[in-house]
Design a protein around this motif. Structure first.
Motif, PDB file in Angstrom:
ATOM      1  N   LEU A 132       0.804  -1.219   0.000  1.00  0.00           N
ATOM      2  CA  LEU A 132       0.000   0.000   0.000  1.00  0.00           C
ATOM      3  C   LEU A 132       0.841   1.274   0.000  1.00  0.00           C
ATOM      4  CD1 LEU A 132      -2.769  -1.076   2.529  1.00  0.00           C
ATOM      5  CD2 LEU A 132      -3.173  -0.400   0.160  1.00  0.00           C
ATOM      6  N   ASP A 133       2.166   1.129   0.050  1.00  0.00           N
ATOM      7  CA  ASP A 133       3.046   2.298   0.202  1.00  0.00           C
ATOM      8  C   ASP A 133       2.674   3.091   1.451  1.00  0.00           C
ATOM      9  OD1 ASP A 133       4.766   1.895  -1.903  1.00  0.00           O
ATOM     10  OD2 ASP A 133       3.605   3.071  -3.329  1.00  0.00           O
ATOM     11  N   GLY A 134       2.422   2.368   2.536  1.00  0.00           N
ATOM     12  CA  GLY A 134       2.030   3.008   3.772  1.00  0.00           C
ATOM     13  C   GLY A 134       3.186   3.698   4.480  1.00  0.00           C
ATOM     14  N   GLU A 135       2.834   4.458   5.493  1.00  0.00           N
ATOM     15  CA  GLU A 135       3.821   5.127   6.355  1.00  0.00           C
ATOM     16  C   GLU A 135       3.473   4.832   7.805  1.00  0.00           C
ATOM     17  OE1 GLU A 135       5.001   9.103   3.801  1.00  0.00           O
ATOM     18  OE2 GLU A 135       3.220   9.182   5.087  1.00  0.00           O
ATOM     19  N   LEU A 136       4.495   4.745   8.641  1.00  0.00           N
ATOM     20  CA  LEU A 136       4.304   4.475  10.059  1.00  0.00           C
ATOM     21  C   LEU A 136       4.823   5.658  10.853  1.00  0.00           C
ATOM     22  CD1 LEU A 136       5.240   1.636   8.470  1.00  0.00           C
ATOM     23  CD2 LEU A 136       4.448   0.729  10.658  1.00  0.00           C
ATOM     24  N   VAL A 137       4.031   6.100  11.805  1.00  0.00           N
ATOM     25  CA  VAL A 137       4.364   7.286  12.589  1.00  0.00           C
ATOM     26  C   VAL A 137       4.748   6.850  13.998  1.00  0.00           C
ATOM     27  CG1 VAL A 137       3.560   9.517  13.442  1.00  0.00           C
ATOM     28  CG2 VAL A 137       2.735   8.653  11.224  1.00  0.00           C
ATOM     29  N   ALA A 138       5.951   7.217  14.398  1.00  0.00           N
ATOM     30  CA  ALA A 138       6.465   6.876  15.727  1.00  0.00           C
ATOM     31  C   ALA A 138       6.643   8.146  16.543  1.00  0.00           C
ATOM     32  CB  ALA A 138       7.795   6.147  15.608  1.00  0.00           C
ATOM     33  N   ASP A 164      13.032   3.928  22.769  1.00  0.00           N
ATOM     34  CA  ASP A 164      12.195   4.910  23.464  1.00  0.00           C
ATOM     35  C   ASP A 164      11.082   5.451  22.571  1.00  0.00           C
ATOM     36  OD1 ASP A 164      13.715   6.392  21.724  1.00  0.00           O
ATOM     37  OD2 ASP A 164      14.557   7.752  23.222  1.00  0.00           O
ATOM     38  N   GLU A 165      10.809   4.783  21.452  1.00  0.00           N
ATOM     39  CA  GLU A 165       9.756   5.233  20.551  1.00  0.00           C
ATOM     40  C   GLU A 165       8.540   4.299  20.608  1.00  0.00           C
ATOM     41  OE1 GLU A 165      11.470   7.670  16.789  1.00  0.00           O
ATOM     42  OE2 GLU A 165      11.834   5.507  16.742  1.00  0.00           O
ATOM     43  N   LEU A 166       7.376   4.900  20.381  1.00  0.00           N
ATOM     44  CA  LEU A 166       6.115   4.160  20.350  1.00  0.00           C
ATOM     45  C   LEU A 166       5.471   4.359  18.987  1.00  0.00           C
ATOM     46  CD1 LEU A 166       3.867   2.601  21.946  1.00  0.00           C
ATOM     47  CD2 LEU A 166       2.907   4.850  22.504  1.00  0.00           C
ATOM     48  N   LEU A 167       5.081   3.277  18.343  1.00  0.00           N
ATOM     49  CA  LEU A 167       4.330   3.386  17.097  1.00  0.00           C
ATOM     50  C   LEU A 167       2.925   3.896  17.430  1.00  0.00           C
ATOM     51  CD1 LEU A 167       4.154   2.845  14.041  1.00  0.00           C
ATOM     52  CD2 LEU A 167       3.420   0.517  14.593  1.00  0.00           C
ATOM     53  N   VAL A 168       2.531   5.020  16.826  1.00  0.00           N
ATOM     54  CA  VAL A 168       1.251   5.629  17.197  1.00  0.00           C
ATOM     55  C   VAL A 168       0.223   5.603  16.072  1.00  0.00           C
ATOM     56  CG1 VAL A 168       2.222   7.100  18.996  1.00  0.00           C
ATOM     57  CG2 VAL A 168       2.131   7.950  16.645  1.00  0.00           C
TER      58      VAL A 168
END
Length: 284
Positions: A132-138, A164-168
């Motif tokens: 899907l050519d998606g993007e993930l925001v952390a 220390d990052e959370l996928l949101v």
């Protein structure tokens, strides 16, 4: 088996979760739906000192539109992804593939973000978001960053997420007007895919103008069948699609296990790609 001892916290906000992860350093672990992590804990394949349970963070759930994209909260369950009218209307491939994940009990507990962050190449959804050519925001102590799906998965069960990052959020472009199909082969119902293929096809005057093909369980990470995507441009019938599908395994590195040899997985990639593209193009 009984998991090793760990401390536990259940934050109410993303900021609280990020602070807890930052304080834990490399010894923290995020608990989302728990459908992948809890078995690893019981088998003592993971030894976190702190478990950060994000189940109470309401802002991590739900689906909304943002111009030409859908934004899906990382804690949105598989069941809610399937049922959401925006997903079904604008990202049908994601809904269709999610319907094949495990069984109803797991789909009610497991989450989209948890599946992606776990990064199992045998999981269905990483290859779908890649197609899907998606993007993930952390989100981390330094703020938010957006990561293209093609850069997110780095190795087996590994991603570019920092400790220390959370996928949101997960952002997927709307694919209105595209044909889609998810095809997978599994030895028994509810088992991991031996191989899976996520196909998106945009047609133009009876020909394929553009295709995107995501491959499940064909390497240490989800992969795109780049050679087949190129070969499908301009394909005008089943024979052309079959010829393009013959290159589906190019550039892949499938593993050998009790389910299949590398050669058998390559064969499956070719067969399933042909089936998936024919279905997505309306030629099945």
């Amino acid at each position: 088996m009984i998991p090793a001892a760990f401390d536990y916290t259940r934050p109410e906000t993303v900021d609280e979760a990020v602070r807890a992860l930052a304080d834990a350093g490399d010894e923290g672990k995020v608990l989302a739906g728990g459908q992948s992590l809890l078995p690893m804990l019981r088998l003592r394949l993971a030894f976190p000192e702190l478990m950060v349970d994000v189940g109470r963070i309401a802002e991590l759930r739900g689906v909304r539109e943002d111009q030409d994209a859908l934004v899906i909260g990382a804690m949105t369950t598989h069941h809610d992804v399937i049922a959401d009218p925006l997903v079904r209307r604008h990202a049908g491939l994601l809904a269709a593939a999610t319907e094949t994940v495990a069984d109803p009990a797991i789909r009610h507990r497991g989450t989209l973000g948890g599946s992606l962050a776990h990064a199992d190449p045998a999981g269905d959804l990483p290859a779908v978001v890649l197609a899907l050519d998606g993007e993930l925001v952390a989100e981390g102590p330094q703020g938010r960053r957006t990561i293209p799906a093609r850069e997110f998965f780095t190795d087996y069960l590994q991603t570019v997420l920092r400790p220390d990052e959370l996928l949101v959020e997960i952002r997927v472009p709307k694919t209105d007007g595209w044909g889609f199909h998810y095809e997978k082969f599994q030895l028994v119902a509810q088992a991991w895919a031996v191989v899976g293929v996520a196909a998106l096809v945009r047609g133009d005057d009876g020909r394929i103008a553009e295709a995107r093909i995501g491959l499940t369980h064909m390497g240490a990470t989800p992969l795109r069948a780049a050679a087949t995507e190129t070969a499908l441009a301009g394909a005008d019938g089943p024979d052309a699609i079959a010829r393009a599908a013959e290159s589906a395994a190019e550039g892949t590195h499938p593993t050998s296990d009790l389910s299949a040899s590398p050669g058998y997985r390559e064969h499956l990639a070719r067969v399933l790609t042909r089936r998936a593209v024919l279905a997505a193009a309306g030629m099945a």
